[in-house]
Design a protein around this motif. Structure first.
Motif, PDB file in Angstrom:
ATOM      1  N   ALA A  93      -5.906  -0.225   1.079  1.00 19.95           N
ATOM      2  CA  ALA A  93      -6.982   0.653   1.554  1.00 19.95           C
ATOM      3  C   ALA A  93      -7.458   1.594   0.447  1.00 19.95           C
ATOM      4  CB  ALA A  93      -6.501   1.456   2.760  1.00 19.95           C
ATOM      5  N   ASN A  94      -6.509   2.164  -0.303  1.00 18.08           N
ATOM      6  CA  ASN A  94      -6.874   3.099  -1.384  1.00 18.08           C
ATOM      7  C   ASN A  94      -7.589   2.394  -2.528  1.00 18.08           C
ATOM      8  OD1 ASN A  94      -5.758   5.294  -0.046  1.00 18.08           O
ATOM      9  ND2 ASN A  94      -3.734   5.013  -0.962  1.00 18.08           N
ATOM     10  N   ILE A  95      -7.072   1.223  -2.905  1.00 18.39           N
ATOM     11  CA  ILE A  95      -7.687   0.464  -4.002  1.00 18.39           C
ATOM     12  C   ILE A  95      -9.098   0.033  -3.619  1.00 18.39           C
ATOM     13  CG2 ILE A  95      -7.556  -1.688  -5.316  1.00 18.39           C
ATOM     14  CD1 ILE A  95      -4.475  -1.421  -5.163  1.00 18.39           C
ATOM     15  N   ARG A  96      -9.233  -0.473  -2.412  1.00 19.80           N
ATOM     16  CA  ARG A  96     -10.540  -0.945  -1.934  1.00 19.80           C
ATOM     17  C   ARG A  96     -11.550   0.207  -1.907  1.00 19.80           C
ATOM     18  NH1 ARG A  96     -11.947  -5.465   1.965  1.00 19.80           N
ATOM     19  NH2 ARG A  96     -14.061  -4.998   2.672  1.00 19.80           N
ATOM     20  N   LYS A  97     -11.114   1.385  -1.422  1.00 17.90           N
ATOM     21  CA  LYS A  97     -12.005   2.554  -1.348  1.00 17.90           C
ATOM     22  C   LYS A  97     -12.413   3.013  -2.742  1.00 17.90           C
ATOM     23  CE  LYS A  97     -13.979   6.164   0.709  1.00 17.90           C
ATOM     24  NZ  LYS A  97     -14.447   6.914  -0.455  1.00 17.90           N
TER      25      LYS A  97
END
Length: 280
Positions: A22-26
């Motif tokens: 989720a963090n990488i994608r954001k």
């Protein structure tokens, strides 16, 4: 692949990898919007699967055997608070004397403390708030915990006088400190809890599993799932139900007995025989 390496090589849970994703994608999505990269490559990566978590816990008998090994150590209160109240590690370490109302016999969980790594340096993060709104809660002061708190408070005052200027005043408002006033750190709690269990021949569980042990005792003693949610400070009923539904065996047994009493195959009436057809 990065996610597979984290799970298989480093032992990271699927839930943690899900947060990574989720963090990488954001971050990559923001970079693409700012035209720093042509597109978001994480958008094409398959979302990791979430673990089906099954909590480990100690029974009441096991807890009664385990608790004495931490008596008169700086782990006594961290273990008692987690076992009796199901507090998270950050809630235990963040607990201050102002949260204890000895007159009204109430403990208020209103803040947390964590030590995190920022650019290779450990930074203390003390927050005057809890993990979520529901985590802000007031609980009755259990007599055994009250006695341990009073003993710790008396010792803390004695150590302040005895050590004078050598005593660390930075954490004087906190409950879980050592004899020199230094805060008992999160890593210390996790590491020493496991070491003490192994040293004394007990089945190893995580420190966080004391929280699950508390929940299991409540459920097995007929405390409703809604009340357990409020005691633990879960943000939603579904969180509590999803984690602890498998423990609630007694209510399932009651349901099974009710069904068995209503549908009793042994009491079925005999099937009527159809009359024989006359032969013409």
């Amino acid at each position: 692949m990065f996610y597979t390496h984290e799970i298989n090589q480093r032992g990271v849970s699927g839930n943690t990898v899900l947060h990574y994703h989720a963090n990488i994608r954001k971050a990559l999505s923001d970079a693409a919007k700012l035209k720093l990269i042509p597109y978001n490559p994480a958008a094409e990566v398959e979302r990791p699967k979430k673990d089906n978590f099954v909590a480990s816990y100690y029974s009441a008998d096991e807890l009664m055997e385990v608790l004495p090994i931490f008596a008169n150590t700086k782990m006594e209160l961290p273990v008692m608070l987690a076992a009796f109240y199901g507090l998270r590690r950050s809630e235990v370490i963040g607990l201050q004397w102002s949260a204890i109302d000895f007159e009204r016999k109430i403990v208020t969980i209103s803040r947390t403390f964590e030590r995190i790594n920022v650019d290779g340096k450990m930074v203390d993060v003390s927050k005057c708030r809890t993990k979520n709104k529901a985590s802000f809660r007031s609980l009755p002061l259990i007599p055994a915990v009250e006695q341990a708190l009073l003993k710790a408070q008396k010792r803390q005052h004695q150590q302040m006088k005895l050590c004078g200027g050598s005593y660390c005043k930075e954490y004087k408002d906190y409950i879980c400190v050592d004899d020199m006033g230094h805060l008992v750190t999160p890593d210390y709690v996790t590491r020493v809890f496991r070491e003490m269990l192994l040293k004394n021949g007990f089945r190893p569980i995580r420190y966080h599993d004391l929280r699950h042990s508390c929940a299991s005792l409540l459920i097995k003693n007929k405390v409703t799932m809604k009340e357990v949610q409020m005691w633990l400070g879960h943000s939603s009923f579904s969180t509590t139900a999803n984690i602890y539904a498998h423990i609630d065996v007694d209510s399932k047994m009651e349901a099974a007995n009710m069904i068995a009493s209503k549908i009793n195959l042994g009491e079925l009436p005999e099937k009527k025989k159809s009359p024989k057809q006359k032969i013409a």
